[in-house]
Write a protein that holds these residues in place. Structure first.
Motif, PDB file in Angstrom:
ATOM      1  N   ALA A   9       0.976  -0.976  -0.254  1.00 51.77           N
ATOM      2  CA  ALA A   9       0.298  -0.069   0.148  1.00 51.77           C
ATOM      3  C   ALA A   9       0.970   1.267  -0.024  1.00 51.77           C
ATOM      4  N   MET A  45      -6.599   0.902  -3.560  1.00 48.06           N
ATOM      5  CA  MET A  45      -6.026   2.835  -3.737  1.00 48.06           C
ATOM      6  C   MET A  45      -6.169   3.336  -5.203  1.00 48.06           C
ATOM      7  N   LEU A  56      -5.649  -1.440   2.598  1.00 47.37           N
ATOM      8  CA  LEU A  56      -4.597  -0.658   2.491  1.00 47.37           C
ATOM      9  C   LEU A  56      -4.717  -0.269   3.956  1.00 47.37           C
ATOM     10  N   GLU A  88       0.999   4.411  -3.025  1.00 47.32           N
ATOM     11  CA  GLU A  88       0.939   5.396  -2.441  1.00 47.32           C
ATOM     12  C   GLU A  88       1.564   6.340  -3.825  1.00 47.32           C
ATOM     13  N   ILE A 102      -5.207  -4.437  -3.570  1.00 51.12           N
ATOM     14  CA  ILE A 102      -4.105  -3.293  -2.556  1.00 51.12           C
ATOM     15  C   ILE A 102      -4.307  -2.552  -3.742  1.00 51.12           C
TER      16      ILE A 102
END
Ligand SMILES: [Zn+2]
Length: 356
Positions: free
Chosen positions: A123, A152, A268, A127, A148
């Motif tokens: 995660a 996201m 996440l 990001e 994931i």
């Protein structure tokens, strides 16, 4: 085909009669407008194995302006049968896939931006990679990572294209946050395939079909032709001669924890503990330390040379050594791959013999 160097660097000539992108610009439903959309776009390819290399090569040739590659692994001989950006030299050098793919893609198209990240995409890493990203392409080989990506993508409102293959079978589906059902909605609702840690092998043609269908969707999306998107889940088996399209609109769940009205993005939540994963069909366990660290690889190599029985080898990205029945590969981010076992406990005990 023209190889006129003067054709470079001006859009008119790139799109012109024999310009670099002329053949797809001449395809009128896409056209110059579609091409300009591609040139402005950033695509993140998560995982550059079989699917990821096919996807990245197609998108680079088509002229996507910026391509970000992320992968945790390095090139091995068994990859060369289908992972189309890699060479024997990459396998000999054990070059990380992201770095090898970037080098090859830059030879294919030097007019676009290619970024490479050698890391295990969880995660937090994902990001950090998302700045400016218009589309995420799934080149992974496991559902943990896909879930994931799914969370996201929903959180940041970024479309993503799911793809998976095993044997002669392939499956792909385009997920648009706020519009289509997400991967979490589909779990248990439709056959998603590709989730088996299969040692039965994989046919390159299954990979190529998933790549072709997924990247065609990418062209429609980034070229501003959303009305052309497939909207159905597509699966096929090139060996068994099967083809299936499933309408999935009804599968969208109002209370889905990932895309519903009150999302909590369940995948996440990263646990700050050491993680061990058995890698799909690889007879390999990955160990990821609780704290991310930056290993001094030279220091690690010389320390291991004193401790390990077998010969220690290294390149700028990793250190490796063999101690029968295992081979350990350590990356600069502290991750280790233990080859020669699917037994997590055995792999961890071997790892902790060398890393506290
Ligand atoms: Zn959902």
């Amino acid at each position: 085909m023209s190889h006129n160097a003067k054709d470079k660097n001006t859009s008119a000539q790139e799109y012109g009669r024999n310009g670099r992108y002329s053949r797809q610009v001449r395809f009128s439903p896409f056209g110059a407008e579609g091409q300009e959309g591609l040139a402005r776009s950033t695509v993140l390819v998560v995982g550059v194995g079989a699917l990821g290399t096919g996807i990245a090569e197609t998108l680079a040739r088509c002229g996507v302006g910026r391509i970000i590659l992320a992968d945790r692994d390095y090139v091995e001989w068994s990859n060369l049968q289908r992972q189309q950006l890699y060479t024997e030299e990459d396998a000999r050098q054990r070059t990380p896939k992201a770095a090898a793919a970037k080098a090859r893609l830059e030879q294919i198209n030097s007019e676009i931006i290619i970024e490479a990240h050698v890391l295990d995409v969880r995660a937090e890493e994902l990001e950090n990679l998302l700045t400016g990203v218009d589309l995420i392409m799934d080149g992974t080989d496991n559902f943990d990572t896909r879930l994931i990506i799914n969370d996201m993508a929903q959180k940041h409102g970024i479309p993503w294209i799911y793809g998976a293959c095993v044997g002669g079978y392939g499956i792909t589906y385009t997920i648009l946050p706020g519009e289509t059902p997400c991967l979490n909605c589909l779990l248990g609702a439709v056959p998603l395939g590709g989730d088996t840690c299969d040692t039965a092998g994989i046919l390159p043609q299954a990979v190529q079909l998933v790549t072709a269908n997924g990247t065609a969707e990418a062209l429609k999306l980034l070229g501003g032709r959303r009305e052309q998107l497939r909207s159905k889940l597509l699966s096929f088996d090139v060996w068994r001669n099967e083809h299936q399209e499933i309408g999935v609109k009804a599968a969208k769940k109002a209370d889905c924890p990932s895309c519903g009205s009150h999302p909590i993005y369940p995948y996440l939540t990263a646990a700050n503990t050491e993680r061990s994963d058995v890698l799909c069909g690889r007879d390999t366990v990955q160990i990821r330390p609780a704290q991310r660290r930056r290993l001094d690889l030279q220091e690690t190599a010389s320390r291991l040379s004193r401790l390990a029985a077998g010969k220690v080898e290294s390149n700028p990205y990793l250190v490796s050594f063999t101690e029968e029945p295992y081979r350990m590969v350590i990356f600069a981010d502290g991750r280790a791959l233990i080859h020669g076992t699917n037994d997590v406990a055995a792999a961890r005990s071997f790892y902790h013999r060398y890393f506290g």
